[in-house]
Design an enzyme around this catalytic site. Structure first.
Site, short mmCIF file in Angstrom:
data_model
loop_
_atom_site.label_atom_id
_atom_site.label_comp_id
_atom_site.label_asym_id
_atom_site.label_seq_id
_atom_site.Cartn_x
_atom_site.Cartn_y
_atom_site.Cartn_z
N CYS A 144 0.92 -1.18 0.03
CA CYS A 144 -0.01 -0.04 -0.11
C CYS A 144 0.96 1.20 0.07
O CYS A 144 2.03 1.20 -0.54
CB CYS A 144 -0.95 0.01 1.24
SG CYS A 144 -0.08 -0.01 2.76
N HIS B 114 -4.05 9.52 4.50
CA HIS B 114 -4.14 7.89 4.39
C HIS B 114 -5.65 7.89 4.69
O HIS B 114 -6.09 7.83 5.76
CB HIS B 114 -3.57 7.13 5.44
CG HIS B 114 -3.34 5.63 5.13
ND1 HIS B 114 -4.60 4.90 5.50
CD2 HIS B 114 -2.42 5.08 4.46
CE1 HIS B 114 -4.24 3.59 4.93
NE2 HIS B 114 -2.90 3.64 4.66
#
Length: 636
Positions: free
Chosen positions: A26, A558
């Site tokens: 990620c 995020h």
């Protein structure tokens, strides 16, 4: 830092290529699915230069790298003889090798997590109605009481339908066929037909009387079987006929099988589990409470507590009470007590503040920040919490303390669950859990963090920005030279509620491993640029955006936790890596409601990742914030 060497070290320390079933990444971390997590040298990995941290979550072995993760990932893949992203045979073998107990817990967790809001809301309402009735503020014969009771009972009564949808979703089959299966056995005609004493048969086969309202196990087994039937019928049916044939045959097979065999078997299993727990607490209450109370936090860490949810629901549905919910509550309150004990004991202002805030959060039933960010970090406070919960559990179980409804978090907001004849003992148990854990934490002590060490970044070395999309190996599009930093104002990228990072349910953020800043609980589904600068990375899944300001501040936004698993669903990027942006430019749109319905939190960390260039973070002091309002300042 030689990224090639780092990738080789990581490959070796996770057990070698033969131990890797799959690896992805990620925005900040490598995510491994290992054949055997025990073969990974976790301790050495944590101390490897370039590795910020290591954690295991949801069956994944995660190595936190930071902004350099795409470079390390590409180097790692380049050192492997086979692609880690397309290994069907290995995946098949891995699923066979997977611990069956872990698979069951993963299944139960995946089924119940999405439906918890419905159960929580309904259960809270049932508790409130019971409270109103107890104090005589509402008449049990009034239409208001009847309507409120129906709202509270609805989710539980029609639980087979809700579970049918959630189970089918978890298994990757059609959710609406799952709902139809649950609805079939809940139909009023079937309910009347299956009344005890009636002789019922289907094509000559006996149908055993069973009550499906509020039941759990029968529908779980039925939808599990349905997933295989649905896939088998789908394989042999022509594409032009699938819409008609697949659901028709699936319903025609599964509903009768459920009524003839699965339902009665599920009821027997459910009643057996409920009766077993009942017997244990009726005959060994003090010791049962000591054991369960003292280990409940460990169950939460492993995810095994989800296996108890069907038992809790079944107990309340069949008996009208449950022994396990109060034990879960005191375990949570014990974690709160330990965190508050750390706050009292620590001489470090930052630790005191973080421990106090996470302790208060834990009192409300959200224990992850306190448990992972404080108690487990300092170790002895976590032991103190286990002891406090064990002592409290023994006390409340000795007096057979019960919960009478299910709903709400297992904290102060869940108090309505325990209102009833044993309410006083429950309150005393909660006080014992908090006080004993806090006092033990203070007495046992812990290795406090000096002020200077707390302010320092945990990164092994300065992290340089990667000017590329995190899912490509494109060459750098921008680079920022290491120069003396200037103060950096960071404006809010999202409208919502400002939270400390300690409340983010991910140690990589709550322990400030990745950097410092704040989190925002979004009230809208849009992200704008918080600085004037450049987008240097954008995850393919859209959940994470890397920025570098004109002053050299490297930032990470995020969106949500573990939202990488959505693989881009519900995210709509509005910029590309390399784009120049100004404060207020739209970077991303996302469907907040759908992400949360899928079972993910949307809390969004907004952090400075190159904190080695800054002395401190200065908050703007807002609790709620709008786009482009000042969030914090990184002071050089």
């Amino acid at each position: 830092m030689d990224k090639q060497q780092l990738s080789k070290d990581i490959l070796k320390l996770v057990g070698g290529e033969e131990n890797i079933d799959q690896v992805t990444h990620c925005m900040t971390r490598l995510r491994f699915n290992l054949n055997d997590n025990k073969k990974a040298d976790k301790a050495t990995l944590k101390n490897t230069p370039g590795v910020m941290g290591v954690m295991e979550n949801g069956g994944q072995f995660q190595v936190i790298i930071g902004n350099d993760v795409p470079v390390v990932y590409n180097a790692l893949v380049g050192n492997m003889s086979k692609s880690p992203d397309a290994k069907p045979a290995a995946s098949s073998e891995t699923s066979k090798k997977k611990n069956p107990l872990s698979a069951v817990f993963d299944f139960i967790s995946g089924v119940f997590t999405p439906i918890l809001p419905a159960i929580t809301g309904a259960g809270m309402l049932k508790g409130i109605v019971a409270l109103l009735l107890t104090f005589g503020w509402i008449d049990a014969t009034s239409s208001t009481y009847i309507i409120l009771s129906a709202i509270g009972d609805g989710a539980f009564y029609f639980l087979p339908i809700i579970l049918g949808i959630s189970t089918a979703r978890k298994l990757g089959s059609n959710m609406y066929i799952g709902a139809a299966i649950g609805a079939s056995v809940m139909h009023p005609t079937i309910t009347a037909l299956l009344a005890p004493g009636e002789n019922v048969s289907f094509i000559g086969l006996p149908v055993v009387a069973a009550t499906y309202a509020s039941s759990v196990i029968p529908i779980l087994i039925a939808i599990w079987l349905a997933s295989y039937v649905e896939k088998a019928i789908d394989k042999v049916t022509h594409a032009s006929l699938k819409l008609i044939v697949v659901p028709t045959v699936t319903l025609l097979i599964i509903v009768p099988v459920m009524m003839i065999a699965v339902g009665p078997l599920g009821v027997i299993i459910g009643n057996g589990l409920t009766d077993g727990i009942n017997w244990l607490f009726n005959n060994a209450g003090l010791f049962a409470g000591l054991l369960v109370g003292g280990t409940f936090s460990l169950l939460i860490i492993t995810g095994m507590h989800y296996a108890l949810v069907p038992i809790m629901i079944g107990s309340i549905a069949t008996l009208g009470f449950d022994y396990l919910i109060p034990l879960m509550m005191v375990a949570n309150f014990a974690q709160a007590g330990s965190a508050l004990g750390v706050s009292l004991k620590s001489k470090n202002k930052q630790i005191k503040s973080m421990s106090a805030s996470t302790g208060v959060t834990a009192l409300m039933g959200i224990t992850e920040p306190a448990m992972y960010g404080v108690n487990m970090r300092f170790k002895k406070p976590f032991v103190a919490a286990l002891i406090g919960a064990a002592i409290s559990g023994a006390f409340i179980s000795f007096f057979q303390t019960k919960a009478y409804v299910m709903g709400g978090l297992a904290g102060l907001s869940g108090i309505p669950m325990i209102i009833g004849p044993t309410f006083v003992y429950a309150l005393i148990g909660i006080i014992i859990a908090v006080v004993v854990s806090a006092v033990l934490t203070y007495i046992l002590g812990f290795e406090d963090v000096p002020e200077a060490a707390a302010a320092a970044t945990p990164s092994a070395e300065p992290v340089t920005p990667i000017a590329a999309d995190v899912n490509s190996s494109a060459s750098a599009v921008t680079a920022v030279e290491e120069t003396k930093a200037l103060d950096q104002d960071v404006f809010s990228p999202i409208t919502g509620e400002v939270k400390p990072l300690s409340e983010v349910p991910d140690p990589a953020f709550s322990e400030e491993i990745m950097g410092k800043g704040f989190a925002i609980q979004p009230s809208e589904g849009r992200v704008v640029s918080p600085i004037n600068g450049t987008v240097f990375s954008l995850s393919k899944s859209g959940h994470a955006i890397g920025l570098v300001s004109d002053n050299g501040a490297e930032m990470l936004i995020h969106i949500g936790i573990d939202t990488v698993k959505l693989k881009g669903q519900f995210f709509s990027p509005k910029v590309q890596a390399g784009a120049k942006v100004a404060v207020g430019d739209v970077l991303m749109e996302f469907d907040r409601e759908e992400i949360e319905k899928a079972g993910y939190t949307t809390i969004t960390p907004v952090i400075i990742t190159n904190m080695h260039q800054y002395n401190t973070i200065e908050s703007a002091g807002r609790t709620t914030i709008k786009e482009q309002e000042l969030l914090f300042t990184a002071k050089a």
